[in-house]
Design a protein around this motif. Structure first.
Motif, short mmCIF file in Angstrom:
data_model
loop_
_atom_site.label_atom_id
_atom_site.label_comp_id
_atom_site.label_asym_id
_atom_site.label_seq_id
_atom_site.Cartn_x
_atom_site.Cartn_y
_atom_site.Cartn_z
N GLU A 1 -0.04 -4.54 -4.65
CA GLU A 1 1.02 -4.16 -5.59
C GLU A 1 0.48 -3.30 -6.72
O GLU A 1 1.14 -2.38 -7.20
CB GLU A 1 1.66 -5.42 -6.16
CG GLU A 1 2.54 -6.18 -5.17
CD GLU A 1 3.07 -7.48 -5.76
OE1 GLU A 1 2.58 -7.87 -6.86
OE2 GLU A 1 3.94 -8.11 -5.13
N THR A 2 -0.77 -3.58 -7.11
CA THR A 2 -1.37 -2.85 -8.22
C THR A 2 -1.89 -1.49 -7.80
O THR A 2 -1.67 -0.48 -8.47
CB THR A 2 -2.53 -3.68 -8.83
OG1 THR A 2 -2.01 -4.95 -9.26
CG2 THR A 2 -3.15 -2.95 -10.01
N TYR A 3 -2.61 -1.46 -6.66
CA TYR A 3 -3.31 -0.24 -6.28
C TYR A 3 -2.68 0.52 -5.12
O TYR A 3 -3.06 1.66 -4.84
CB TYR A 3 -4.76 -0.58 -5.93
CG TYR A 3 -5.53 -1.17 -7.08
CD1 TYR A 3 -5.91 -0.36 -8.15
CD2 TYR A 3 -5.85 -2.51 -7.12
CE1 TYR A 3 -6.61 -0.89 -9.23
CE2 TYR A 3 -6.55 -3.06 -8.20
CZ TYR A 3 -6.92 -2.25 -9.24
OH TYR A 3 -7.61 -2.78 -10.31
N GLY A 4 -1.71 -0.09 -4.44
CA GLY A 4 -1.07 0.58 -3.31
C GLY A 4 -0.47 1.93 -3.64
O GLY A 4 -0.71 2.92 -2.93
N PRO A 5 0.34 2.01 -4.71
CA PRO A 5 0.93 3.31 -5.05
C PRO A 5 -0.11 4.40 -5.31
O PRO A 5 0.07 5.55 -4.91
CB PRO A 5 1.73 3.00 -6.33
CG PRO A 5 2.06 1.55 -6.21
CD PRO A 5 0.86 0.93 -5.56
N LEU A 6 -1.21 4.05 -5.97
CA LEU A 6 -2.26 5.03 -6.21
C LEU A 6 -2.89 5.49 -4.90
O LEU A 6 -3.12 6.69 -4.69
CB LEU A 6 -3.34 4.42 -7.11
CG LEU A 6 -4.59 5.29 -7.34
CD1 LEU A 6 -4.22 6.59 -8.05
CD2 LEU A 6 -5.63 4.51 -8.15
N LEU A 7 -3.14 4.56 -4.00
CA LEU A 7 -3.73 4.93 -2.71
C LEU A 7 -2.80 5.82 -1.89
O LEU A 7 -3.25 6.74 -1.20
CB LEU A 7 -4.09 3.66 -1.92
CG LEU A 7 -5.26 2.85 -2.46
CD1 LEU A 7 -5.42 1.55 -1.68
CD2 LEU A 7 -6.55 3.66 -2.38
N ASP A 8 -1.49 5.56 -1.98
CA ASP A 8 -0.54 6.42 -1.27
C ASP A 8 -0.62 7.86 -1.76
O ASP A 8 -0.39 8.81 -1.00
CB ASP A 8 0.89 5.89 -1.46
CG ASP A 8 1.13 4.59 -0.69
OD1 ASP A 8 0.36 4.32 0.25
OD2 ASP A 8 2.07 3.86 -1.05
N THR A 9 -0.96 8.01 -3.04
CA THR A 9 -1.06 9.35 -3.63
C THR A 9 -2.36 10.05 -3.25
O THR A 9 -2.36 11.22 -2.87
CB THR A 9 -0.95 9.26 -5.16
OG1 THR A 9 0.30 8.67 -5.51
CG2 THR A 9 -1.07 10.64 -5.79
N VAL A 10 -3.47 9.34 -3.34
CA VAL A 10 -4.78 9.98 -3.12
C VAL A 10 -5.21 9.96 -1.66
O VAL A 10 -6.14 10.67 -1.28
CB VAL A 10 -5.86 9.32 -4.00
CG1 VAL A 10 -5.53 9.47 -5.47
CG2 VAL A 10 -6.04 7.84 -3.64
N VAL A 11 -4.55 9.14 -0.83
CA VAL A 11 -4.87 9.09 0.60
C VAL A 11 -3.60 9.36 1.40
O VAL A 11 -3.06 8.48 2.07
CB VAL A 11 -5.48 7.71 0.99
CG1 VAL A 11 -5.99 7.74 2.42
CG2 VAL A 11 -6.61 7.32 0.05
N PRO A 12 -3.08 10.58 1.32
CA PRO A 12 -1.82 10.90 2.03
C PRO A 12 -2.03 10.89 3.54
O PRO A 12 -3.11 11.23 4.04
CB PRO A 12 -1.49 12.31 1.52
CG PRO A 12 -2.80 12.90 1.13
CD PRO A 12 -3.61 11.75 0.59
#
Length: 236
Positions: free
Chosen positions: A182-193
């Motif tokens: 929940e904390t880091y998923g959105p960031l990973l979606d951005t940097v690991v498309p």
């Protein structure tokens, strides 16, 4: 070495120094209890003495150092593994039993992972277990050297996986996997498309759904053990 084999050696007829109020076994048991509770870093002569209600300096009448105590603790834990491996099991199942027991021991006493493994503890517990493990694979078509190497490979595989399993268990105590994603998923979606990492995204989604965690040490152990035993059987 004399402390490790103290039960097999003749009793000392003359003892110098202060009268001992507890046994070496009690000191070793206290060390194990402390290590299980506090981790290996929490084990010290002072801490073990406090666990027993003794003065720190008095502990040196039982063990000469923390290093010596560690050897005694490792051998004592090893000696808890006394159940014979049935000869009626298939050779593959006997080898799997060896690996699973080693892993279970490390999960029960994770401080063992912090003890340098290179120099074997040549105590009665380790020798008895080595004999049992060798006996379990004796006569299945391996040479003496191959038998020793099979045990080493099984031990190293179980130890490596146990290290990951312990780390995952410790991490889960601090932050749940759900909370982490929940904390880091959105960031990973951005940097690991997905368009830049198509295979990683596909595989990651598949195993994430299956594991519901960053990894699956238990499943990986069983899968890896099966493949490892395939290789041993094929070479044998």
């Amino acid at each position: 070495m004399a402390l490790l084999w103290r039960r097999e050696l003749p009793p000392q007829t003359v003892r110098r120094g202060p009268k001992q109020t507890v046994s070496v076994d009690a000191v070793v048991a206290a060390g194990i209890t402390l290590a299980d509770r506090e981790g290996y870093a929490g084990v010290s002569v002072r801490a073990v003495a406090a666990e027993l209600g003794l003065r720190p300096m008095s502990l040196y009448t039982y063990v000469p150092s923390k290093d010596a105590l560690t050897l005694l603790m490792v051998d004592a834990v090893t000696d808890e593994d006394t159940t014979p491996i049935p000869a009626t099991l298939a050779p593959r199942d006997r080898m799997a039993t060896i690996a699973r027991r080693i892993r279970a021991e490390l999960l029960a006493h994770p401080w063992l992972l912090e003890v340098p493994p290179w120099r074997h503890v040549l105590g009665p517990g380790s020798m008895r277990r080595y004999e049992r493990h060798l006996a379990a694979i004796d006569g299945i078509g391996l040479s003496d050297v191959e038998m020793d190497r099979v045990l080493a490979v099984l031990t190293e595989f179980a130890t490596g996986n146990a290290r990951v399993a312990v780390a995952a268990r410790d991490a889960a105590r601090h932050t749940s996997d759900t909370r982490w994603w929940e904390t880091y998923g959105p960031l990973l979606d951005t940097v690991v498309p997905a368009d830049r990492f198509p295979v990683s995204s596909r595989v990651g989604a598949t195993v994430g759904e299956l594991y519901q965690a960053p990894a699956d040490p238990d499943g990986t152990f069983e899968y890896g053990l099966a493949r490892l035993l395939d290789g041993i059987a094929g070479d044998g």
